[in-house]
Design a protein around this motif. Sequence first.
Motif, PDB file in Angstrom:
ATOM      1  N   LYS A  10       1.012  -1.202  -0.257  1.00 22.53           N
ATOM      2  CA  LYS A  10      -0.262   0.093   0.104  1.00 22.53           C
ATOM      3  C   LYS A  10       1.371   1.164  -0.032  1.00 22.53           C
ATOM      4  CE  LYS A  10      -1.925   2.171   3.450  1.00 22.53           C
ATOM      5  NZ  LYS A  10      -1.848   2.612   4.627  1.00 22.53           N
ATOM      6  N   GLU A  11       1.635   1.468   1.557  1.00 19.92           N
ATOM      7  CA  GLU A  11       2.861   2.503   0.805  1.00 19.92           C
ATOM      8  C   GLU A  11       3.865   2.624  -0.216  1.00 19.92           C
ATOM      9  OE1 GLU A  11       3.088   5.126   3.559  1.00 19.92           O
ATOM     10  OE2 GLU A  11       1.201   3.639   3.653  1.00 19.92           O
ATOM     11  N   LEU A  12       4.054   1.498  -0.685  1.00 22.95           N
ATOM     12  CA  LEU A  12       4.661   1.698  -2.229  1.00 22.95           C
ATOM     13  C   LEU A  12       4.117   2.033  -3.463  1.00 22.95           C
ATOM     14  CD1 LEU A  12       7.084  -2.038  -1.900  1.00 22.95           C
ATOM     15  CD2 LEU A  12       7.584   0.657  -1.888  1.00 22.95           C
ATOM     16  N   SER A  13       2.528   1.933  -3.346  1.00 21.87           N
ATOM     17  CA  SER A  13       1.863   2.138  -3.999  1.00 21.87           C
ATOM     18  C   SER A  13       1.790   3.824  -4.585  1.00 21.87           C
ATOM     19  CB  SER A  13       0.123   1.536  -4.401  1.00 21.87           C
ATOM     20  OG  SER A  13      -0.252   2.203  -3.470  1.00 21.87           O
ATOM     21  N   ARG A  14       1.967   4.157  -3.338  1.00 19.64           N
ATOM     22  CA  ARG A  14       1.880   6.011  -2.815  1.00 19.64           C
ATOM     23  C   ARG A  14       3.187   6.784  -3.642  1.00 19.64           C
ATOM     24  NH1 ARG A  14       0.305   7.099   2.961  1.00 19.64           N
ATOM     25  NH2 ARG A  14      -0.088   9.528   1.724  1.00 19.64           N
ATOM     26  N   ASP A  15       3.482   6.383  -5.535  1.00 18.92           N
ATOM     27  CA  ASP A  15       4.715   7.230  -5.675  1.00 18.92           C
ATOM     28  C   ASP A  15       4.191   8.451  -6.319  1.00 18.92           C
ATOM     29  OD1 ASP A  15       2.744   6.610  -7.370  1.00 18.92           O
ATOM     30  OD2 ASP A  15       4.195   4.920  -8.447  1.00 18.92           O
ATOM     31  N   LYS A  16       3.248   8.957  -5.879  1.00 17.97           N
ATOM     32  CA  LYS A  16       3.976  10.672  -6.869  1.00 17.97           C
ATOM     33  C   LYS A  16       3.235  11.298  -5.296  1.00 17.97           C
ATOM     34  CE  LYS A  16       0.817   8.530  -9.922  1.00 17.97           C
ATOM     35  NZ  LYS A  16       0.806   7.547 -10.108  1.00 17.97           N
ATOM     36  N   ALA A  17       3.180  12.932  -5.497  1.00 18.27           N
ATOM     37  CA  ALA A  17       3.298  14.269  -4.488  1.00 18.27           C
ATOM     38  C   ALA A  17       2.360  14.720  -5.201  1.00 18.27           C
ATOM     39  CB  ALA A  17       4.736  14.530  -3.832  1.00 18.27           C
ATOM     40  N   TRP A  18       1.192  15.646  -4.326  1.00 20.02           N
ATOM     41  CA  TRP A  18       1.004  16.956  -5.177  1.00 20.02           C
ATOM     42  C   TRP A  18       2.459  18.198  -4.222  1.00 20.02           C
ATOM     43  CZ3 TRP A  18      -3.338  17.381  -7.342  1.00 20.02           C
ATOM     44  CH2 TRP A  18      -4.150  16.087  -8.106  1.00 20.02           C
ATOM     45  N   VAL A  19       2.181  18.934  -5.022  1.00 20.95           N
ATOM     46  CA  VAL A  19       3.519  19.963  -5.690  1.00 20.95           C
ATOM     47  C   VAL A  19       2.650  21.846  -5.269  1.00 20.95           C
ATOM     48  CG1 VAL A  19       5.720  20.886  -5.412  1.00 20.95           C
ATOM     49  CG2 VAL A  19       5.413  18.772  -5.786  1.00 20.95           C
ATOM     50  N   SER A  20       2.573  22.195  -4.654  1.00 17.71           N
ATOM     51  CA  SER A  20       2.340  23.555  -4.325  1.00 17.71           C
ATOM     52  C   SER A  20       3.111  24.394  -3.974  1.00 17.71           C
ATOM     53  CB  SER A  20       1.515  23.942  -3.427  1.00 17.71           C
ATOM     54  OG  SER A  20      -0.095  23.485  -3.954  1.00 17.71           O
ATOM     55  N   LEU A  21       3.695  25.414  -5.401  1.00 17.25           N
ATOM     56  CA  LEU A  21       4.963  26.450  -4.811  1.00 17.25           C
ATOM     57  C   LEU A  21       4.010  27.957  -5.002  1.00 17.25           C
ATOM     58  CD1 LEU A  21       7.264  24.495  -7.200  1.00 17.25           C
ATOM     59  CD2 LEU A  21       7.792  24.381  -4.521  1.00 17.25           C
ATOM     60  N   ARG A  22       4.583  28.094  -4.107  1.00 16.49           N
ATOM     61  CA  ARG A  22       4.281  30.161  -3.611  1.00 16.49           C
ATOM     62  C   ARG A  22       5.706  31.054  -3.711  1.00 16.49           C
ATOM     63  NH1 ARG A  22       0.458  31.413  -0.162  1.00 16.49           N
ATOM     64  NH2 ARG A  22       1.642  30.478   1.607  1.00 16.49           N
ATOM     65  N   MET A  23       5.330  31.950  -4.289  1.00  9.72           N
ATOM     66  CA  MET A  23       6.514  32.912  -3.362  1.00  9.72           C
ATOM     67  C   MET A  23       5.435  34.564  -3.580  1.00  9.72           C
ATOM     68  SD  MET A  23       8.521  33.334  -7.439  1.00  9.72           S
ATOM     69  CE  MET A  23      10.517  32.852  -7.077  1.00  9.72           C
ATOM     70  N   VAL A  24       6.093  34.803  -2.079  1.00  4.77           N
ATOM     71  CA  VAL A  24       5.529  35.734  -1.614  1.00  4.77           C
ATOM     72  C   VAL A  24       6.357  36.844  -0.755  1.00  4.77           C
ATOM     73  CG1 VAL A  24       4.346  36.593   0.481  1.00  4.77           C
ATOM     74  CG2 VAL A  24       3.768  33.921  -0.421  1.00  4.77           C
ATOM     75  N   VAL A  76       1.157  36.928  -2.551  1.00  2.16           N
ATOM     76  CA  VAL A  76       1.691  36.177  -3.653  1.00  2.16           C
ATOM     77  C   VAL A  76       2.246  36.863  -4.775  1.00  2.16           C
ATOM     78  CG1 VAL A  76       1.156  33.923  -4.935  1.00  2.16           C
ATOM     79  CG2 VAL A  76       0.137  34.331  -2.859  1.00  2.16           C
ATOM     80  N   ARG A  77       3.012  36.507  -5.612  1.00  2.00           N
ATOM     81  CA  ARG A  77       3.836  37.044  -6.799  1.00  2.00           C
ATOM     82  C   ARG A  77       3.398  36.200  -7.368  1.00  2.00           C
ATOM     83  NH1 ARG A  77       3.786  42.473  -7.145  1.00  2.00           N
ATOM     84  NH2 ARG A  77       4.114  43.289  -5.128  1.00  2.00           N
ATOM     85  N   VAL A  78       4.079  35.103  -7.462  1.00  2.00           N
ATOM     86  CA  VAL A  78       4.150  33.872  -8.136  1.00  2.00           C
ATOM     87  C   VAL A  78       3.421  32.174  -7.630  1.00  2.00           C
ATOM     88  CG1 VAL A  78       5.639  31.880  -9.081  1.00  2.00           C
ATOM     89  CG2 VAL A  78       6.622  34.658  -9.768  1.00  2.00           C
ATOM     90  N   SER A  79       3.036  31.854  -8.166  1.00  2.00           N
ATOM     91  CA  SER A  79       2.493  29.839  -7.732  1.00  2.00           C
ATOM     92  C   SER A  79       2.306  29.292  -8.608  1.00  2.00           C
ATOM     93  CB  SER A  79       1.334  30.481  -7.395  1.00  2.00           C
ATOM     94  OG  SER A  79      -0.166  31.051  -8.841  1.00  2.00           O
ATOM     95  N   TYR A  80       3.020  28.156  -8.153  1.00  2.00           N
ATOM     96  CA  TYR A  80       2.616  26.802  -9.162  1.00  2.00           C
ATOM     97  C   TYR A  80       1.292  25.662  -8.378  1.00  2.00           C
ATOM     98  CZ  TYR A  80       3.460  22.730 -12.200  1.00  2.00           C
ATOM     99  OH  TYR A  80       3.209  21.691 -13.072  1.00  2.00           O
ATOM    100  N   GLY A  81       0.395  24.756  -8.870  1.00  2.00           N
ATOM    101  CA  GLY A  81       0.005  23.461  -8.644  1.00  2.00           C
ATOM    102  C   GLY A  81      -1.191  24.615  -7.943  1.00  2.00           C
ATOM    103  N   PRO A  82      -1.507  23.499  -7.404  1.00  2.00           N
ATOM    104  CA  PRO A  82      -0.831  22.024  -7.305  1.00  2.00           C
ATOM    105  C   PRO A  82      -1.072  21.804  -8.470  1.00  2.00           C
ATOM    106  CG  PRO A  82      -3.597  22.082  -6.250  1.00  2.00           C
ATOM    107  CD  PRO A  82      -3.219  23.519  -6.256  1.00  2.00           C
TER     108      PRO A  82
END
Length: 184
Positions: free
Chosen positions: A119-133, A139-145
């Motif tokens: 089950k844990e090995l099947s978790r092979d992705k991550a949600w990523v959010s990036l922000r420049m403040v 917020v001047r720049v953002s990406y994601g999630p």
Amino acid sequence: MALSPACGDNATNEPDSSALEMETRVVFDDLPGSSPIAKTGVAGSEEECTTSCSLAKHHVPELTEHGFEVAVRAYGKEVVDAPSESLETLLFYGSRTIELMAEIGTEELSEEHLAFLRKELSRDKAWVSLRMVDDDEKVRVSYGPTLVPLGAKQHLAAVGENLKSMEFNGTVMRTGVNYLWSRY
């Protein structure tokens, strides 16, 4: 520019969730000007890094057959879902662990241990959010999630106001049962 350490143990706890979550906050001291870009690339592809981000590679020792066997043997004697060096080693090496499970087997693991590990090995992705403040918390720049694969170099094109073209290059890796590591 300063990176805040706002990433790490944000793994989702939903039973059917197969992705981990992480947010990184970037704070700018001085704001340049221009427009966003749209470019992505993954290590090993035709668009692989050829600039400065490729200089920041980090060495990861190989998981050998012997190392795998030692980790499996130790994990089989531990509490199924408790963080431990052996379980976290198996999770860190993800796809290599899956390869070795098929080649060598996991006879020393109980059904409960094996089910949790799979089950844990099947978790092979991550949600990523990036922000420049900026200093005023705008917020001047953002990406994601967005969903990214673990262990693969990513080129994430940010969207922002009055900024030069930019992208965040980096990798997210699983370093434990409830921990992610990233470098952008």
